[in-house]
Design an enzyme around this catalytic site. Structure first.
Site, PDB file in Angstrom:
ATOM      1  N   LYS A 129       0.876  -1.186   0.000  1.00 60.36           N
ATOM      2  CA  LYS A 129       0.000   0.000   0.000  1.00 60.36           C
ATOM      3  C   LYS A 129       0.901   1.220   0.000  1.00 60.36           C
ATOM      4  O   LYS A 129       2.052   1.133   0.443  1.00 60.36           O
ATOM      5  CB  LYS A 129      -0.886   0.010   1.260  1.00 60.36           C
ATOM      6  CG  LYS A 129      -2.133   0.832   1.119  1.00 60.36           C
ATOM      7  CD  LYS A 129      -3.230   0.112   0.356  1.00 60.36           C
ATOM      8  CE  LYS A 129      -4.395   1.038   0.059  1.00 60.36           C
ATOM      9  NZ  LYS A 129      -5.554   0.302  -0.476  1.00 60.36           N
ATOM     10  N   ASP A 169      -6.892   4.329  -4.696  1.00 59.60           N
ATOM     11  CA  ASP A 169      -7.578   4.157  -3.420  1.00 59.60           C
ATOM     12  C   ASP A 169      -8.223   5.520  -3.140  1.00 59.60           C
ATOM     13  O   ASP A 169      -8.439   6.298  -4.085  1.00 59.60           O
ATOM     14  CB  ASP A 169      -6.591   3.740  -2.314  1.00 59.60           C
ATOM     15  CG  ASP A 169      -7.286   3.305  -1.022  1.00 59.60           C
ATOM     16  OD1 ASP A 169      -7.891   2.227  -1.004  1.00 59.60           O
ATOM     17  OD2 ASP A 169      -7.267   4.067  -0.027  1.00 59.60           O
TER      18      ASP A 169
HETATM   19  P1  NDP Z   1     -12.941   7.531  -2.903  1.00 65.59           P
HETATM   20  O1  NDP Z   1     -11.884   8.554  -2.680  1.00 65.59           O
HETATM   21  O2  NDP Z   1     -13.462   7.309  -4.271  1.00 65.59           O
HETATM   22  O3  NDP Z   1     -14.186   7.859  -1.966  1.00 65.59           O
HETATM   23  C1  NDP Z   1     -14.064   7.917  -0.592  1.00 65.59           C
HETATM   24  C2  NDP Z   1     -15.398   8.330  -0.024  1.00 65.59           C
HETATM   25  O4  NDP Z   1     -15.369   8.188   1.392  1.00 65.59           O
HETATM   26  C3  NDP Z   1     -15.736   9.791  -0.300  1.00 65.59           C
HETATM   27  O5  NDP Z   1     -17.127   9.949  -0.435  1.00 65.59           O
HETATM   28  C4  NDP Z   1     -15.239  10.482   0.963  1.00 65.59           C
HETATM   29  O6  NDP Z   1     -15.894  11.714   1.251  1.00 65.59           O
HETATM   30  C5  NDP Z   1     -15.584   9.462   2.015  1.00 65.59           C
HETATM   31  N1  NDP Z   1     -14.684   9.609   3.159  1.00 65.59           N
HETATM   32  C6  NDP Z   1     -13.329   9.523   3.152  1.00 65.59           C
HETATM   33  N2  NDP Z   1     -12.856   9.750   4.387  1.00 65.59           N
HETATM   34  C7  NDP Z   1     -13.934   9.969   5.169  1.00 65.59           C
HETATM   35  C8  NDP Z   1     -14.109  10.246   6.541  1.00 65.59           C
HETATM   36  N3  NDP Z   1     -13.054  10.355   7.368  1.00 65.59           N
HETATM   37  N4  NDP Z   1     -15.388  10.398   7.007  1.00 65.59           N
HETATM   38  C9  NDP Z   1     -16.455  10.293   6.174  1.00 65.59           C
HETATM   39  N5  NDP Z   1     -16.346  10.042   4.860  1.00 65.59           N
HETATM   40  C10 NDP Z   1     -15.114   9.879   4.377  1.00 65.59           C
HETATM   41  O7  NDP Z   1     -12.380   6.179  -2.280  1.00 65.59           O
HETATM   42  P2  NDP Z   1     -12.797   4.674  -2.601  1.00 65.59           P
HETATM   43  O8  NDP Z   1     -14.258   4.598  -2.828  1.00 65.59           O
HETATM   44  O9  NDP Z   1     -11.877   4.179  -3.627  1.00 65.59           O
HETATM   45  O10 NDP Z   1     -12.405   3.942  -1.242  1.00 65.59           O
HETATM   46  C11 NDP Z   1     -13.322   3.830  -0.139  1.00 65.59           C
HETATM   47  C12 NDP Z   1     -12.877   2.724   0.785  1.00 65.59           C
HETATM   48  O11 NDP Z   1     -12.808   1.485   0.058  1.00 65.59           O
HETATM   49  C13 NDP Z   1     -11.476   2.879   1.399  1.00 65.59           C
HETATM   50  O12 NDP Z   1     -11.470   2.271   2.677  1.00 65.59           O
HETATM   51  C14 NDP Z   1     -10.591   2.082   0.456  1.00 65.59           C
HETATM   52  O13 NDP Z   1      -9.393   1.665   1.064  1.00 65.59           O
HETATM   53  C15 NDP Z   1     -11.523   0.908   0.177  1.00 65.59           C
HETATM   54  N6  NDP Z   1     -11.230   0.150  -1.029  1.00 65.59           N
HETATM   55  C16 NDP Z   1     -11.218   0.744  -2.269  1.00 65.59           C
HETATM   56  C17 NDP Z   1     -10.983  -0.011  -3.403  1.00 65.59           C
HETATM   57  C18 NDP Z   1     -11.091   0.579  -4.770  1.00 65.59           C
HETATM   58  O14 NDP Z   1     -11.011  -0.210  -5.747  1.00 65.59           O
HETATM   59  N7  NDP Z   1     -11.287   1.873  -4.937  1.00 65.59           N
HETATM   60  C19 NDP Z   1     -10.646  -1.440  -3.306  1.00 65.59           C
HETATM   61  C20 NDP Z   1     -10.766  -1.991  -1.970  1.00 65.59           C
HETATM   62  C21 NDP Z   1     -11.012  -1.200  -0.896  1.00 65.59           C
HETATM   63  P3  NDP Z   1     -15.125  13.108   0.986  1.00 65.59           P
HETATM   64  O15 NDP Z   1     -15.145  13.287  -0.499  1.00 65.59           O
HETATM   65  O16 NDP Z   1     -15.952  14.120   1.724  1.00 65.59           O
HETATM   66  O17 NDP Z   1     -13.752  12.948   1.549  1.00 65.59           O
END
Ligand code: NDP
Length: 450
Positions: A129, A169
């Site tokens: 990571k 991510d």
């Molecule tokens: P994105 O950046 O596309 O989206 C993240 C989302 O989560 C946004 O809506 C963001 O809101 C919100 N968010 C982030 N931090 C916080 C917080 N502290 N409190 C509330 N909301 C929050 O990320 P992904 O969708 O890619 O990833 C989401 C999760 O999935 C992570 O844990 C990641 O590690 C996991 N994951 C992702 C994969 C992928 O293929 N993308 C694969 C496997 C796991 P805001 O815009 O306001 O920050």
């Protein structure tokens, strides 16, 4: 104290003494050890070869300065990292996160989890990571481009299709992958499948954008099917509004569920009667094409309410899909969900459920699909992207998603095999940890001490 508890305590004390300021990594380690130690304690080869001690320490940690210039000539310095956990099963593989909360603690937890997740897919992928404490929010596209180029100027020397294959991510989507990979091809002077999550026009895979969210819902459907149920007609809350959340919500809707929420760090978007496909499409374009905020949705779409500062957890539901970030679902949130009738929590995000919340769910017999199993569809599809790149082929979306679904079904079956309790219930947390551990552990045993 039993020999198992003794071994767990010794290992955890070492983790804490070595890195007292890494509570998130400690939390991830504790959860895995809790599942795995009883098995290891009774298997002399794992014990005598200190397999767990070796798995608790990454192969290497790379840390570097990222200097970049903003649109007004101001110079900024961020810290970049790559944590290469293990290449026992294949080239290092795992995403890059750009978020102000990124530090070594968070990336060690993510790299450790990734190792077990990648193992569960059955594909030849090690664990890693990386990322930086850079906040893309509010930055212009040119600023993001310059940051990505500076970041890659160091990272590229540690990457390669057979060495380390980063992906996206939080904060790293198709736009950032384009800037990163574009700079990589220039510095390395060759094109190879050294990154995944690429756009279709330059070597990306069909289906990669939807894969994590779709895979999470597939896993959830498997969990429900195992107890004779389905998603059809269920009320579902989803947190997050990013890559995972949006496409999890969509597949749940397409499977007949009523999806009543999305959220972001500013608040919760509530759809009391469920999002319609038209509303979902407007929100997808807002997030993926216009880089807008969820708070803008109610102005354009009737019947929706955005509550600043709120989370989805106090909305009544049968299924919760936490898809935002680690520890977003704490003990009060778990109590609210239990009071609201939740039966299944299937984690789209990595470790979104805090330790206390996990215990509450387990006490109340709420079934948890842990992220390392439930969100493995993304990395599995990245693995399929690597295969297509090395074969110089492009598969159809149907073919990719069919393979991805088959991998998710196989992961579910492994969780059942290793997590089934005597009473027929499945402890998916234990099943995922144990099944993920065994493949890496056996490779480490075969390699001798290294
Ligand atoms: P994105 O950046 O596309 O989206 C993240 C989302 O989560 C946004 O809506 C963001 O809101 C919100 N968010 C982030 N931090 C916080 C917080 N502290 N409190 C509330 N909301 C929050 O990320 P992904 O969708 O890619 O990833 C989401 C999760 O999935 C992570 O844990 C990641 O590690 C996991 N994951 C992702 C994969 C992928 O293929 N993308 C694969 C496997 C796991 P805001 O815009 O306001 O920050």
């Amino acid at each position: 104290m039993s020999p198992e508890d003794d071994l767990t305590q010794t290992l955890l004390e070492t983790v804490r003494e070595r890195d007292p300021e890494q509570p998130t990594f400690y939390q991830a380690a504790e959860e895995v050890l809790h599942s795995v130690v009883p098995f290891v304690a009774s298997t002399s080869a794992y014990r005598e070869n200190a397999i767990l001690s070796r798995l608790l320490e990454p192969d290497r940690v790379i840390s570097f300065r990222v200097s970049w210039e903003d649109d007004h000539g101001g110079v900024h310095v961020n810290r970049g990292y790559r944590v290469q956990w293990t290449n026992a099963l294949g080239p290092y593989k795992g995403g890059l996160r750009f978020h102000p909360t990124v530090n070594l603690d968070v990336l060690k937890f993510l790299g450790f989890e990734q190792t077990f997740k990648n193992s569960l897919t059955g594909l030849p992928m090690g664990g890693a990571k990386g990322g930086a404490d850079f906040d893309p929010k509010g930055r212009s596209e040119r600023e993001i481009m310059r940051f990505c180029q500076s970041f890659m100027t160091e990272l590229y020397r540690h990457m390669g299709e057979d060495t380390d294959v980063p992906a996206g991510d939080i904060g790293v989507g198709p736009r950032e992958i384009g800037f990163l990979f574009g700079h990589y091809t220039r510095l390395a002077n060759h094109w190879s499948g050294s990154m995944t999550g690429k756009a279709l026009s330059y070597g990306g895979s069909e289906g990669r954008v939807v894969a994590t969210g779709y895979g999470c819902v597939r896993f959830c459907q498997n969990m429900l099917q195992h107890v004779g149920q389905s998603l059809e007609g269920k009320r579902v809350v989803v947190s997050g509004a990013g890559n995972v959340a949006l496409h999890a919500a969509r597949r749940a809707m397409d499977s007949g569920a009523t999806v009543v929420s999305l959220s972001d760090s500013g608040g919760c978007l509530h759809a009391p009667t469920g999002f319609t496909p038209e509303q979902w499409e407007w929100i997808r374009a807002l997030k993926e094409e216009r880089y807008g905020r969820l708070a803008e949705a109610p102005e354009a779409l009737s019947g929706l309410e955005y509550k600043p500062g709120a989370t989805p957890w106090d909305l009544p539901c049968e299924v919760a899909l936490p898809c935002a970030t680690q520890n977003e679902l704490d003990a009060p949130a778990a109590r609210a969900l239990i009071a609201g009738g939740v039966k299944v929590v299937c984690e789209g995000a990595n470790m979104p459920t805090s330790r206390e919340a996990l215990h509450l769910f387990q006490e109340q017999r709420v079934t948890i699909g842990p992220g390392k199993a439930a969100n493995a569809g993304g990395v599995a599809t990245s693995g399929l992207e690597q295969t297509q790149n090395s074969q110089r082929e492009s598969w159809s979306k149907e073919r990719v998603l069919e393979r991805m679904d088959a991998i998710m079904d196989a992961i579910h079956a492994k969780c059942v095999r290793y997590g089934e309790d005597g009473d027929g219930r499945v402890d998916y947390v234990r099943g995922a940890n144990l099944a993920g551990f065994l493949r890496v552990a056996d490779a480490l045993l075969a390699y001798g001490i290294r």
